[in-house]
Scaffold this motif. Structure first.
Motif, mmCIF file in Angstrom:
data_model
loop_
_atom_site.group_PDB
_atom_site.id
_atom_site.type_symbol
_atom_site.label_atom_id
_atom_site.label_comp_id
_atom_site.label_asym_id
_atom_site.label_seq_id
_atom_site.Cartn_x
_atom_site.Cartn_y
_atom_site.Cartn_z
ATOM 1 N N LYS A 139 0.827 -1.215 0.000
ATOM 2 C CA LYS A 139 0.000 0.000 0.000
ATOM 3 C C LYS A 139 0.854 1.255 0.000
ATOM 4 C CE LYS A 139 -3.900 -1.939 2.532
ATOM 5 N NZ LYS A 139 -4.386 -2.080 3.897
ATOM 6 N N PHE A 140 1.899 1.231 0.811
ATOM 7 C CA PHE A 140 2.767 2.407 0.889
ATOM 8 C C PHE A 140 3.483 2.632 -0.452
ATOM 9 C CE2 PHE A 140 6.446 4.914 2.202
ATOM 10 C CZ PHE A 140 5.867 5.821 3.078
ATOM 11 N N ALA A 141 3.948 1.539 -1.047
ATOM 12 C CA ALA A 141 4.651 1.652 -2.332
ATOM 13 C C ALA A 141 3.721 2.210 -3.408
ATOM 14 C CB ALA A 141 5.187 0.281 -2.749
ATOM 15 N N ALA A 142 2.519 1.648 -3.476
ATOM 16 C CA ALA A 142 1.580 2.052 -4.534
ATOM 17 C C ALA A 142 1.016 3.443 -4.271
ATOM 18 C CB ALA A 142 0.445 1.034 -4.644
ATOM 19 N N GLY A 143 0.748 3.724 -2.996
ATOM 20 C CA GLY A 143 0.031 4.955 -2.693
ATOM 21 C C GLY A 143 0.918 6.162 -2.496
ATOM 22 N N VAL A 144 2.089 5.955 -1.920
ATOM 23 C CA VAL A 144 2.947 7.103 -1.586
ATOM 24 C C VAL A 144 4.148 7.212 -2.531
ATOM 25 C CG1 VAL A 144 4.355 8.182 0.219
ATOM 26 C CG2 VAL A 144 2.233 6.969 0.824
ATOM 27 N N LEU A 145 4.887 6.125 -2.671
ATOM 28 C CA LEU A 145 6.153 6.223 -3.400
ATOM 29 C C LEU A 145 5.982 6.258 -4.918
ATOM 30 C CD1 LEU A 145 8.533 3.928 -1.308
ATOM 31 C CD2 LEU A 145 8.070 6.371 -1.073
ATOM 32 N N ALA A 146 5.100 5.408 -5.439
ATOM 33 C CA ALA A 146 4.976 5.328 -6.901
ATOM 34 C C ALA A 146 4.561 6.663 -7.527
ATOM 35 C CB ALA A 146 4.005 4.213 -7.292
ATOM 36 N N PRO A 147 3.596 7.380 -6.952
ATOM 37 C CA PRO A 147 3.217 8.644 -7.583
ATOM 38 C C PRO A 147 4.332 9.691 -7.551
ATOM 39 C CG PRO A 147 1.519 7.905 -6.017
ATOM 40 C CD PRO A 147 2.715 7.030 -5.815
ATOM 41 N N LEU A 148 5.261 9.565 -6.608
ATOM 42 C CA LEU A 148 6.367 10.526 -6.527
ATOM 43 C C LEU A 148 7.467 10.248 -7.553
ATOM 44 C CD1 LEU A 148 7.195 11.098 -2.745
ATOM 45 C CD2 LEU A 148 6.271 12.742 -4.385
ATOM 46 N N ASN A 149 7.460 9.044 -8.099
ATOM 47 C CA ASN A 149 8.584 8.648 -8.958
ATOM 48 C C ASN A 149 8.766 9.563 -10.177
ATOM 49 O OD1 ASN A 149 10.744 6.799 -9.454
ATOM 50 N ND2 ASN A 149 9.515 5.846 -11.048
ATOM 51 N N VAL B 258 12.135 -11.718 4.664
ATOM 52 C CA VAL B 258 10.916 -10.914 4.700
ATOM 53 C C VAL B 258 11.168 -9.505 4.147
ATOM 54 C CG1 VAL B 258 9.118 -9.952 6.184
ATOM 55 C CG2 VAL B 258 10.037 -12.244 6.636
ATOM 56 N N SER B 259 12.332 -8.954 4.455
ATOM 57 C CA SER B 259 12.575 -7.591 3.975
ATOM 58 C C SER B 259 12.877 -7.558 2.475
ATOM 59 C CB SER B 259 13.705 -6.924 4.766
ATOM 60 O OG SER B 259 14.922 -7.595 4.564
ATOM 61 N N THR B 260 13.285 -8.670 1.900
ATOM 62 C CA THR B 260 13.668 -8.671 0.483
ATOM 63 C C THR B 260 12.501 -8.300 -0.446
ATOM 64 O OG1 THR B 260 15.545 -10.127 0.867
ATOM 65 C CG2 THR B 260 14.630 -10.118 -1.360
ATOM 66 N N PRO B 261 11.336 -8.957 -0.341
ATOM 67 C CA PRO B 261 10.228 -8.507 -1.196
ATOM 68 C C PRO B 261 9.785 -7.076 -0.883
ATOM 69 C CG PRO B 261 9.495 -10.206 0.347
ATOM 70 C CD PRO B 261 10.982 -10.165 0.421
ATOM 71 N N VAL B 262 9.940 -6.686 0.384
ATOM 72 C CA VAL B 262 9.574 -5.321 0.738
ATOM 73 C C VAL B 262 10.490 -4.323 0.024
ATOM 74 C CG1 VAL B 262 9.426 -3.663 2.637
ATOM 75 C CG2 VAL B 262 8.534 -5.981 2.932
ATOM 76 N N TRP B 263 11.781 -4.602 0.009
ATOM 77 C CA TRP B 263 12.687 -3.716 -0.728
ATOM 78 C C TRP B 263 12.408 -3.776 -2.225
ATOM 79 C CZ3 TRP B 263 15.246 0.361 0.839
ATOM 80 C CH2 TRP B 263 15.441 0.507 2.216
ATOM 81 N N GLU B 264 12.000 -4.929 -2.701
ATOM 82 C CA GLU B 264 11.599 -4.978 -4.122
ATOM 83 C C GLU B 264 10.508 -3.946 -4.382
ATOM 84 O OE1 GLU B 264 10.371 -8.821 -5.942
ATOM 85 O OE2 GLU B 264 9.122 -7.602 -7.266
ATOM 86 N N MET B 265 9.560 -3.853 -3.460
ATOM 87 C CA MET B 265 8.475 -2.875 -3.648
ATOM 88 C C MET B 265 8.991 -1.436 -3.628
ATOM 89 S SD MET B 265 5.498 -4.399 -1.217
ATOM 90 C CE MET B 265 5.324 -6.158 -0.954
ATOM 91 N N TRP B 266 9.897 -1.154 -2.675
ATOM 92 C CA TRP B 266 10.417 0.229 -2.614
ATOM 93 C C TRP B 266 11.130 0.602 -3.913
ATOM 94 C CZ3 TRP B 266 7.205 0.445 0.794
ATOM 95 C CH2 TRP B 266 7.295 -0.009 2.100
ATOM 96 N N PHE B 267 11.963 -0.313 -4.393
ATOM 97 C CA PHE B 267 12.723 0.011 -5.603
ATOM 98 C C PHE B 267 11.812 0.088 -6.831
ATOM 99 C CE2 PHE B 267 16.374 -2.052 -3.189
ATOM 100 C CZ PHE B 267 16.973 -0.844 -2.866
ATOM 101 N N ALA B 268 10.826 -0.788 -6.870
ATOM 102 C CA ALA B 268 9.919 -0.780 -8.025
ATOM 103 C C ALA B 268 9.113 0.511 -8.053
ATOM 104 C CB ALA B 268 8.976 -1.981 -7.968
ATOM 105 N N SER B 269 8.682 0.953 -6.908
ATOM 106 C CA SER B 269 7.808 2.122 -6.889
ATOM 107 C C SER B 269 8.598 3.412 -7.043
ATOM 108 C CB SER B 269 6.980 2.149 -5.604
ATOM 109 O OG SER B 269 7.820 2.087 -4.466
ATOM 110 N N ALA C 166 14.836 5.946 -7.008
ATOM 111 C CA ALA C 166 15.667 7.094 -6.635
ATOM 112 C C ALA C 166 15.435 7.467 -5.176
ATOM 113 C CB ALA C 166 15.359 8.291 -7.540
ATOM 114 N N PHE C 167 14.204 7.334 -4.706
ATOM 115 C CA PHE C 167 13.894 7.606 -3.312
ATOM 116 C C PHE C 167 14.467 6.519 -2.404
ATOM 117 C CE2 PHE C 167 11.321 6.812 0.424
ATOM 118 C CZ PHE C 167 11.253 8.067 1.014
ATOM 119 N N ALA C 168 14.215 5.265 -2.785
ATOM 120 C CA ALA C 168 14.534 4.145 -1.899
ATOM 121 C C ALA C 168 16.035 3.964 -1.689
ATOM 122 C CB ALA C 168 13.913 2.860 -2.440
ATOM 123 N N MET C 169 16.830 4.562 -2.579
ATOM 124 C CA MET C 169 18.277 4.480 -2.387
ATOM 125 C C MET C 169 18.704 5.118 -1.064
ATOM 126 S SD MET C 169 19.502 5.466 -6.209
ATOM 127 C CE MET C 169 21.244 5.628 -5.782
#
Lengths: 594, 594
Positions: A47-57, A108-119, A122-125
């Motif tokens: 939800k955070f990736a789709a709702g917050v991070l992706a629109p900022l990309n 557990v954190s690996t798929p979560v980081w996948e979401m951050w990087f996908a969304s 540049a932010f997730a770095m």
């Protein structure tokens, strides 16, 4: 603008069926990772990736960063997103509870980081640097240093960086010149310039903690003379709060092809008397500690490959389902979406097959990290440590190369619209181009794989891995519906075995061998993918037989595995031939004839 | 900024030894193409490319184009360069003397266009349109139309465009909606919108001549209802000079990832009563004529592949010779340029090998154009026409894919500096991304190759070509020093033969076959490259034995041929396997499982 939805179903499948989530959750210290908790974490992160991070990309891409009077201005929305990110505790997800983390397994954190990087890569770095720095400090910092710095880094209250590169020292850290002069009391003054420092300067946090490689006065030349220093942007006052500004300046930021939202800084240390820093670990042992942070970063860059690939795939699939063009090549029917064209379907199936193969490899490797760290049986722990070491360059090198290919292919699906910036796939393509470069180019990964990993131990761990491939293949042997996959996987295992024999036989021909290092890396990456895809098919078939889950989805996974074997496995053979044939030509090729 | 030097030695070698410059110069109508004249032309073009166009390339990228009050503003320096380009007569180099051209063979203009595209692709797209439009008008326009328009188009006094794409009609021209209403006197009023029109509007010339696909009122649906119209930006007055403004407006330009110097326009026709246009050729026969222009453009886009690849190669080589980093993997020596690292050398040799292979194919194909047009023996002419037809999609599709790979590889050689815009390779990479898309994507080329070229004639011309491969291989059989190349080329011929058999046997399985169209295109491209590289080695060996030319250069060409065989030929086999294996999986793959 491109939507992004975390591929929760695929992620869960790979976590459960390939990476052994259940087994990991039984390890001492990992008991919190119950299936329910993991599902909840993934859903929240999605939800955070789709709702917050992706629109900022796209905002980050368009606005980029600016350097104004020594201050770096990040894109609009970065501050609010970062604050929310920290508040939710995302940085500490798999970091030590004693410093405020949640201590969940890396799996557990690996798929979560996948979401951050996908969304929003540049932010997730930025927060990713905190994770890597924590890992490094946990290993090498003194207890006082840990107590002083770690809680703030784990929470994200303070940001983190890694400072390796200098103008004359890129891939070659032996050429590092930054110097550190003892000041007494374990403090040092640093002088010199570092370049390509991601998030080296910004105003998102009240302090920034730099980890810096530098040379002490009595240092040997080369990498054995590098020490590691913690150098804060603001020195701490008596209350441990940021006080006086340290002698570090951001004197330039790079104008890059992609990841515009991530400022890439040139930092000048010590223009005004020396930047105050603190030695981390033993003198001259800095590189080993920095490599802890670097390895963490390398693995994460591998995840960036699957992440950008997934986002590109989602975009291409949506476009291919919606864009109407041309007529059905068999029936002549018009008004069909382009997904009906065999070549467009080929591209999308091929993208999805490689995504699942990469995810299988990366998540499985994340599970190996956890087994290496937490398994009570030292032999089991050691085996998985060796697997991680062997395959780290593959996870980084192969997944980033494939990630680039997927972004490229997504543009091809979009056609002319892909070349136009508004559709957003062009940004993915531009952003992705850095991932085969930073934290060590594909060539560097390949040399590491060949030299430090495979040849140094005379292919021992690689042979163990090949045996694991064979074990999976044997499970498939004579299988009523999956027998063809057995054949394909045995073939890859045999190819790897022959390649290992060949490498050992040519061990003395260094220049010839290293000319084939990158083909070797591709070969091993594809073969690991084949192994994971065979396991994927087995698991899908088992669920299908038990009547669990969506039959079409499971059948799709099995056909995806077949498609991978049909298209990727032949590439592994091509790389094998290149490895064996090209080195000899290359080593005698006259450089003057270039 | 990147330098560019036209690779005159390589170009001359390929012209003379592979493309048969001497033979072409003996054709009726081609007698002007003496070796001395050709050398002089190439040298002059090289100076113009290096001195005038190359320095403008980054300017175009940085400034881009702007739309201001319906006017398109091109980058600084575009006007002066265009005026000089026209004044020197470069547009008419291989265009008909009766309209002011110099009538040189296409073989001569091909390396010249390589230089224009290498030095500044965004700029060169403009005059290239004049060449294509001339070819189309020569075939279909009335004598009056030719007399009215051609001299100005050939000289470049007026610019040219091709208008095919509409929002709903991209690859699918059958969906074209633009309509044309008869006005009497052979004039028509056009209404509708065209998108993605390169140089659709600008102020570089006092007039712009649009060739536009549109439907007459009585048109059939689909591509059989398309007619071709010449629609000028300014209508001509009684003196044949630009007078009243026609009813065409540029309403937008695209924001693209690359080729920023080339304005990509949305043109609106007929918002104010209809744009006046003139029918070219017969009603409803427009597509065939447009395909003359399109084929010319496709071939030129293939040249863009080798051109951008060459520029990227030059940049990467210069950097690899200058950048010092790391130690020699064998001797441990430090202070060496990165070219000393086996993997960097591998990338550069691989780039150069593929450049020569592409050049061999493209220049040879240019010679076939000339043979088809000028050879007095109708059978010989026809054979070469068929070769051109068969390989046009390969020249376009394969060379653009490889060109992209080379730009990608150049960035990899630069490492982090390649991702930074200042070094210039990033621009090449961004610019190149369009070439596998425009004038028909790789998928479209591959479908054309498979369906219209190979299957429609039951592999007949392909078999002729394979026989030519075998003839070259036979010349190499038992050769004292080049015998290994014979084997490699026979292997490629056999692979193509088997693939042809397989295609014929599966002819009815349309969906399955088309799923493998792109792998087939790659296979044929690589095999054609292998043929050319074998010919290259033969020619180099012959010169070497005669003691002609630089021995190191000639040895380099021979080793380049070996390297190509060692690295590319295995890829052809992988594509062959993918073709045979993937289609069946793909055709049953459930699209819902994507």
């Amino acid at each position: 603008m491109l939507d992004y939805q975390a591929p929760l179903r695929d992620m869960q499948f790979v976590l459960e069926e390939l990476a052994g989530l259940e087994r990991i959750g039984e390890l001492p210290g990992c008991e919190d990772a119950s299936p329910d908790l993991v599902s909840a974490v993934l859903e929240e992160a999605g939800k955070f990736a789709a709702g917050v991070l992706a629109p900022l990309n796209p905002v980050g891409d368009r606005q980029g960063c600016r350097l104004e009077d020594g201050q770096v201005v990040t894109p609009e929305g970065w501050q609010a997103a970062y604050d929310q990110f920290c508040e939710a505790g995302w940085i500490g997800l798999s970091l030590p509870p004693e410093h405020g983390g949640q201590g969940l397994p890396k799996l557990v954190s690996t798929p979560v980081w996948e979401m951050w990087f996908a969304s929003n890569m540049a932010f997730a770095m930025l927060p990713q640097l905190n994770v890597g720095q924590t890992e490094a400090l946990m290993i090498a910092a003194s207890e006082t240093q840990k107590a002083t710095w770690l809680a703030k880094i784990v929470s994200g209250e303070w940001a983190a960086t890694m400072n390796l590169t200098e103008p004359q020292a890129g891939s070659d850290l032996a050429a590092t010149r930054m110097r550190a002069e003892p000041e007494g009391d374990g403090a040092y003054r640093l002088f010199g310039q570092k370049i390509f420092i991601s998030y080296g300067e910004h105003e998102l946090t009240p302090n920034i903690v730099h980890l810096v490689l530098a040379r002490l006065p009595d240092a040997l030349p080369g990498v054995k003379g590098l020490s590691l220093f913690l150098v804060p942007k603001y020195l701490l006052d008596e209350h441990g709060e940021p006080g006086e500004r340290n002698d570090i300046r951001c004197i330039a930021i790079e104008h890059k092809m992609g990841i515009h939202g991530s400022p890439t800084c040139t930092l000048s240390y010590g223009d005004d008397g020396g930047a105050l820093g603190y030695l981390v670990g033993e003198p001259h042992q800095g590189l080993a500690t920095m490599f802890v942070m670097m390895n963490e970063a390398r693995f994460n860059v591998g995840i960036q490959g699957v992440a950008l690939g997934e986002r590109a795939y989602q975009a291409a699939l949506a476009y291919a389902r919606e864009r109407v063009q041309g007529r059905d090549i068999v029936t002549g029917e018009v008004g069909l979406p382009i997904l009906a064209h065999p070549d467009v379907k080929r591209m999308l199936v091929s993208m999805r097959a490689r995504l699942m193969a990469m995810r299988g490899l990366l998540y499985t490797a994340a599970g190996w990290f956890d087994l290496a760290r937490h398994h009570p049986d030292a032999e089991v722990a050691d085996k998985h440590r060796r697997y991680v070491d062997l395959l780290m360059p593959v996870a980084k090198g192969w997944c980033t190369e494939v990630g680039n290919d997927l972004c490229d292919e997504a543009i091809q699906v979009f056609g002319g619209m892909g070349f136009v910036e508004e559709t957003g796939v062009a940004q993915l393509f531009r952003d992705a181009r850095v991932i085969t470069i930073y934290e060590g180019t594909t060539g560097i990964q390949a040399n590491d794989l060949l030299g430090r990993k495979i040849l140094r131990e005379d292919t021992a761990t690689l042979r163990e891995l090949i045996n694991d491939f064979r074990e999976t293949a044997t499970q498939l042997d004579g299988h009523e519906r999956l027998g063809d996959l057995a054949e394909a996987l045995h073939d890859q295992a045999n190819l790897l075995d022959e390649t290992s024999d060949w490498l050992l036989a040519r061990k003395a021909n260094t220049a010839e061998l290293y000319a084939g290092a990158v083909p070797l890396l591709h070969l091993l990456g594809i073969a690991c993918g084949a192994w994971q895809m065979a396991r994927l098919a087995l698991a899908a078939e088992a669920r299908y037989e038990k009547g669990e889950g969506d039959a079409e989805y499971l059948q799709g996974l099995i056909e995806l595995s077949r498609f991978y074997m049909a298209t990727q496995a032949p590439q592994a053979h091509a790389h094998g031939k290149t490895l064996r044939q090209a080195g000899a030509v290359l080593s005698r090729f006259p450089a003057a004839a270039l």
